[in-house]
Design a protein around this motif. Structure first.
Motif, PDB file in Angstrom:
ATOM      1  N   ASP A  74       0.829  -1.206   0.000  1.00  0.00           N
ATOM      2  CA  ASP A  74       0.000   0.000   0.000  1.00  0.00           C
ATOM      3  C   ASP A  74       0.866   1.260   0.000  1.00  0.00           C
ATOM      4  O   ASP A  74       2.033   1.230   0.379  1.00  0.00           O
ATOM      5  CB  ASP A  74      -0.913   0.005   1.221  1.00  0.00           C
ATOM      6  N   SER A  75       0.256   2.374  -0.393  1.00  0.00           N
ATOM      7  CA  SER A  75       0.957   3.654  -0.398  1.00  0.00           C
ATOM      8  C   SER A  75       0.435   4.536   0.729  1.00  0.00           C
ATOM      9  O   SER A  75      -0.781   4.783   0.811  1.00  0.00           O
ATOM     10  CB  SER A  75       0.752   4.363  -1.735  1.00  0.00           C
ATOM     11  N   TYR A  99     -10.382  -1.415  -6.584  1.00  0.00           N
ATOM     12  CA  TYR A  99     -11.210  -1.631  -7.771  1.00  0.00           C
ATOM     13  C   TYR A  99     -12.105  -0.451  -8.135  1.00  0.00           C
ATOM     14  O   TYR A  99     -12.837  -0.518  -9.116  1.00  0.00           O
ATOM     15  CB  TYR A  99     -12.086  -2.875  -7.572  1.00  0.00           C
ATOM     16  N   LEU A 100     -12.071   0.628  -7.372  1.00  0.00           N
ATOM     17  CA  LEU A 100     -12.931   1.771  -7.678  1.00  0.00           C
ATOM     18  C   LEU A 100     -12.409   2.588  -8.852  1.00  0.00           C
ATOM     19  O   LEU A 100     -13.179   3.284  -9.517  1.00  0.00           O
ATOM     20  CB  LEU A 100     -13.072   2.670  -6.443  1.00  0.00           C
ATOM     21  N   LYS A 101     -11.101   2.538  -9.081  1.00  0.00           N
ATOM     22  CA  LYS A 101     -10.491   3.239 -10.216  1.00  0.00           C
ATOM     23  C   LYS A 101      -9.579   2.290 -10.962  1.00  0.00           C
ATOM     24  O   LYS A 101      -8.937   1.423 -10.356  1.00  0.00           O
ATOM     25  CB  LYS A 101      -9.678   4.451  -9.732  1.00  0.00           C
ATOM     26  N   ALA A 152      -5.229  -1.665  -8.960  1.00  0.00           N
ATOM     27  CA  ALA A 152      -4.938  -3.058  -8.607  1.00  0.00           C
ATOM     28  C   ALA A 152      -3.789  -3.528  -9.486  1.00  0.00           C
ATOM     29  O   ALA A 152      -3.972  -3.827 -10.667  1.00  0.00           O
ATOM     30  CB  ALA A 152      -6.162  -3.931  -8.819  1.00  0.00           C
ATOM     31  N   ILE A 153      -2.586  -3.575  -8.905  1.00  0.00           N
ATOM     32  CA  ILE A 153      -1.381  -3.842  -9.691  1.00  0.00           C
ATOM     33  C   ILE A 153      -0.808  -5.207  -9.317  1.00  0.00           C
ATOM     34  O   ILE A 153      -0.497  -5.473  -8.154  1.00  0.00           O
ATOM     35  CB  ILE A 153      -0.328  -2.731  -9.461  1.00  0.00           C
ATOM     36  N   ARG A 158      -3.038  -0.748  -4.564  1.00  0.00           N
ATOM     37  CA  ARG A 158      -2.460  -1.924  -3.898  1.00  0.00           C
ATOM     38  C   ARG A 158      -1.626  -2.661  -4.934  1.00  0.00           C
ATOM     39  O   ARG A 158      -2.143  -3.138  -5.945  1.00  0.00           O
ATOM     40  CB  ARG A 158      -3.548  -2.823  -3.327  1.00  0.00           C
ATOM     41  N   GLU A 159      -0.336  -2.759  -4.648  1.00  0.00           N
ATOM     42  CA  GLU A 159       0.606  -3.281  -5.639  1.00  0.00           C
ATOM     43  C   GLU A 159       1.394  -4.470  -5.098  1.00  0.00           C
ATOM     44  O   GLU A 159       2.094  -4.371  -4.097  1.00  0.00           O
ATOM     45  CB  GLU A 159       1.574  -2.181  -6.070  1.00  0.00           C
TER      46      GLU A 159
END
Length: 252
Positions: free
Chosen positions: A105-106, A129-131, A135-136, A216-217
């Motif tokens: 997370d950032s 998932y909102l943008k 989701a990476i 979230r990566e």
């Protein structure tokens, strides 16, 4: 609650970023290094506890950490976060933002959670998932289980649509914690149930709730996760499933 406070800042904060960790090593330090020096929130490390040296007080003090809460013995996420609640419950604060310490997370999204808390929201769920593009490298199995099992089941149980219900990045108001902490203690929660149960109670008791976009990566070369067995996958899926069919989790 069996925990110790290793150090405790004298600075007063309205909000605390709670970083839940267990042997996160340099991933934790990399995450901490991204937090702005002029932050308007306290940093509380909730340690399960680690034995890799990553949460030694002299190391954490270099990263502007304000509080180190260390469990007396190996504890799951729920026990650790209930210990954090126990520590804060009688203190003056406005809310907590919970995040994993594994570097997915950032921390820049912390201010977005605080903005929502300041505008009267009691439970704010972070969603990848909102943008688009948030989701990476999410593993295919994880992505499938979240989108087609966990999120729909949680939405049914909570009677409110959610898109990303396993994401640990979320915020809870002090109002919610103070009104529900003692009740939550009686529910014999474990593993990841703290996350689901706070969401469930906030929805069913009609607190002010929303989702916000967060990135979230995952490392595409190395999957960092504590959910690495069928039992732990079951412990993640069980809470919303049981409540959706009315087996567990009381409201009052």
């Amino acid at each position: 609650m069996n925990y110790t406070i290793k150090f405790f800042t004298k600075i007063k904060y309205d909000y605390f970023l709670i970083i839940n960790v267990y042997n996160e090593g340099k991933r934790l330090h990399k995450f901490l290094s991204k937090i702005k020096k002029n932050k308007k929130f306290g940093i509380l490390i909730a340690d399960s506890p680690s034995n890799d040296g990553s949460t030694e007080p002299e190391i954490l003090s270099n990263y502007n950490v304000d509080i180190l809460l260390s469990m007396s013995k190996r504890s799951d996420h729920t026990k650790t976060l209930l210990a954090v609640s126990d520590f804060l419950i009688n203190k003056k604060f406005k809310g907590i933002i919970v995040v994993d310490g594994n570097g997915k997370d950032s921390p820049k999204f912390t201010d977005d959670f605080i903005f929502k808390l300041e505008n009267g929201y009691d439970y704010i769920q972070g969603s990848r998932y909102l943008k688009k593009g948030m989701a990476i490298n999410t593993p295919l199995t994880r992505n499938f289980l979240i989108r087609y099992f966990h999120a729909p089941l949680t939405s049914i149980a909570c009677r409110k649509k959610f898109t990303d219900t396993t994401n640990g990045f979320r915020a809870i108001s002090s109002k919610f914690l103070k009104e529900n902490y003692n009740f939550m203690l009686k529910q014999n929660l474990k593993y990841y149930e703290f996350y689901f149960y706070t969401c469930f109670l906030a929805c069913r008791k009609k607190y002010k709730i929303c989702e916000i976009p967060v990135k979230r990566e995952y490392d595409k070369n190395f999957l960092v996760t504590k959910i690495n067995s069928l039992n732990l996958y079951w412990q993640m899926l069980k809470p919303p499933l049981f409540q959706a069919i009315g087996i567990k989790y009381k409201i009052k």
